[in-house]
Scaffold this active site. Structure first.
Site, PDB file in Angstrom:
ATOM      1  N   CYS A 176       3.708  89.831  93.466  1.00 56.56           N
ATOM      2  CA  CYS A 176       3.525  91.252  93.187  1.00 56.56           C
ATOM      3  C   CYS A 176       4.158  91.558  91.829  1.00 56.56           C
ATOM      4  O   CYS A 176       5.363  91.406  91.650  1.00 56.56           O
ATOM      5  CB  CYS A 176       4.185  92.062  94.315  1.00 56.56           C
ATOM      6  SG  CYS A 176       4.046  93.828  94.081  1.00 56.56           S
ATOM      7  N   CYS A 216       7.239 104.707  85.904  1.00 56.56           N
ATOM      8  CA  CYS A 216       5.858 105.171  86.033  1.00 56.56           C
ATOM      9  C   CYS A 216       5.854 106.670  85.781  1.00 56.56           C
ATOM     10  O   CYS A 216       6.748 107.382  86.229  1.00 56.56           O
ATOM     11  CB  CYS A 216       5.311 104.883  87.431  1.00 56.56           C
ATOM     12  SG  CYS A 216       3.576 105.372  87.620  1.00 56.56           S
TER      13      CYS A 216
END
Ligand code: SAH
Ligand code: SF4
Length: 364
Positions: free
Chosen positions: A104, A111
């Site tokens: 991952c 973000c």
């Protein structure tokens, strides 16, 4: 300044070598050295002429992000924290399963999209990762995990589900994807590389055209009212547009379904009526569902749905004919579960004045 060759996919590398007056096959050789043999300098590349190695040493570099920390969970999940400069770190997680090994990967430092249930979103945004920093995560993990007794790579799958919104860092993500898929790079199949997006519609169309890999869409709600609250991007690209973009994506996708991720938040989106509304919403989009029990972090303000509610929700979808998986929480003891990746992010957007170091939910 020296050019970091880790920022190039094969096309870029070939162009770079052409500019140096070198043949295209040199690009393939160097690509294999960097990504398949894990070479960190040009002197290791013994099948290159000495004069070329000398030239490369003068003009170019292989800058792999530095490792700040690595941890291993009791269930075999592993986590690496990579230094991406000025006190920032991003996380990469390896999840072993019986039939595959999934890595991952993060795409941004923080973000900007501010989904309310996401620890990364709560930290704000610092910057996009370079292609070298994105592929550097696979480089490290691949080095650490190596090959199986059958000489196959332990990392068989990659998901862009770490920190950040991959579609918001489009060009660098596409370059990194290109290296993952390249036979001279990591040779992964398109079906085994998944980009997860919170629903950036224009970029979904672009990805379909330039690099159609498997797609996961973070749906999380069955109507615009709930989704506007928890995924603010929905106000820009509401569900009707998102569903249409999913259908367009499937025209070229390597798999014939979209994976819808759905975080189970107690009392917010987890009621039977939401499940029924969801069935209606996705009726024209071939899809599978991945229900993710909410992973808590300090001061999130949310709670994980009860197992009973998750079971009822899943059963309603299954009875309507959908394939539904409920994601197992892995790596709990090292805070490696979805949405818990905190890394080290110095926010440049909302907390600009303070420049504080934020370490949420992380020991050590
Ligand atoms: N930005 C992309 C990819 C990274 S997030 C996206 O949003 O799709 C990967 C997945 O984890 C997304 O589905 C995201 O919504 C989910 N997630 C975020 N925070 C979570 C949390 N606290 N618990 C469970 N899942 C979470
Ligand atoms: Fe960003 Fe994805 Fe977290 Fe939303 S869920 S804030 S898009 S990382």
């Amino acid at each position: 300044m020296k050019t970091n060759l880790l920022n190039y996919d094969l096309q870029g590398l070939t162009r770079h070598f052409a500019d140096m007056g070198e043949k295209p096959f040199r690009a393939k050789q160097v690509m294999r050295w960097m990504h398949q043999s894990g070479a960190q300098n040009f002197d290791e590349m013994t099948d290159l002429a000495k004069s070329l190695r000398h030239k490369l040493n003068e003009q170019a570099s292989i800058e792999i992000p530095k490792l700040m920390m690595s941890q291993e969970s009791s269930d075999g999940t592993r986590k690496w924290l990579l230094d991406v400069g000025t006190g920032n770190g991003v996380e990469t997680v390896f999840i072993p399963e019986s039939d595959r090994g999934t890595l991952c990967i993060s795409s941004q430092v923080g973000c900007a999209l501010e989904c309310t249930f996401c620890s990364t979103g709560r930290q704000g945004f610092n910057r996009n990762l370079t292609a070298a920093e994105i592929i550097g995560q696979l480089w490290w993990a691949n080095k650490a995990m190596g090959v199986t007794p059958k000489n196959e790579r332990v990392i068989s799958n990659v998901v862009m589900m770490g920190m950040g919104e991959p579609m918001a860092n489009f060009d660098n993500v596409v370059t990194a994807l290109s290296i993952m898929l390249d036979d001279h790079g990591y040779g992964l199949s398109r079906r085994r590389v998944t980009v997860s997006t919170s629903g950036m519609v224009p970029q979904m169309d672009r990805l379909r055209d330039v690099m159609p890999v498997a797609l996961a869409v973070s749906l999380h709600a069955s109507n615009d009212e709930v989704r506007n609250q928890i995924v603010p991007l929905n106000k820009k690209y509401p569900l009707k547009e998102l569903m249409a973009a999913c259908r367009r994506y499937l025209v070229k996708a390597p798999r014939d379904f979209i994976t819808f991720e759905y975080v189970m938040l107690d009392g917010i989106n987890d009621r039977a009526q939401h499940a029924r509304e969801l069935i209606e919403l996705v009726k024209d989009v071939p899809c599978k569902f991945n229900l993710i029990p909410f992973n808590p972090f300090p001061n999130s303000g949310y709670e994980r749905s009860s197992n009973e509610n998750i079971r009822v929700f899943r059963d309603i979808l299954q009875q309507a004919g959908f394939v539904v998986t409920v994601r197992k929480t892995r790596g709990d003891d090292i805070d490696a579960a979805c949405g818990q990746l905190a890394g080290q992010v110095q926010d440049k957007t909302r907390r600009q004045q303070k420049w504080q170091q934020i370490l949420i939910g992380q020991q050590g």
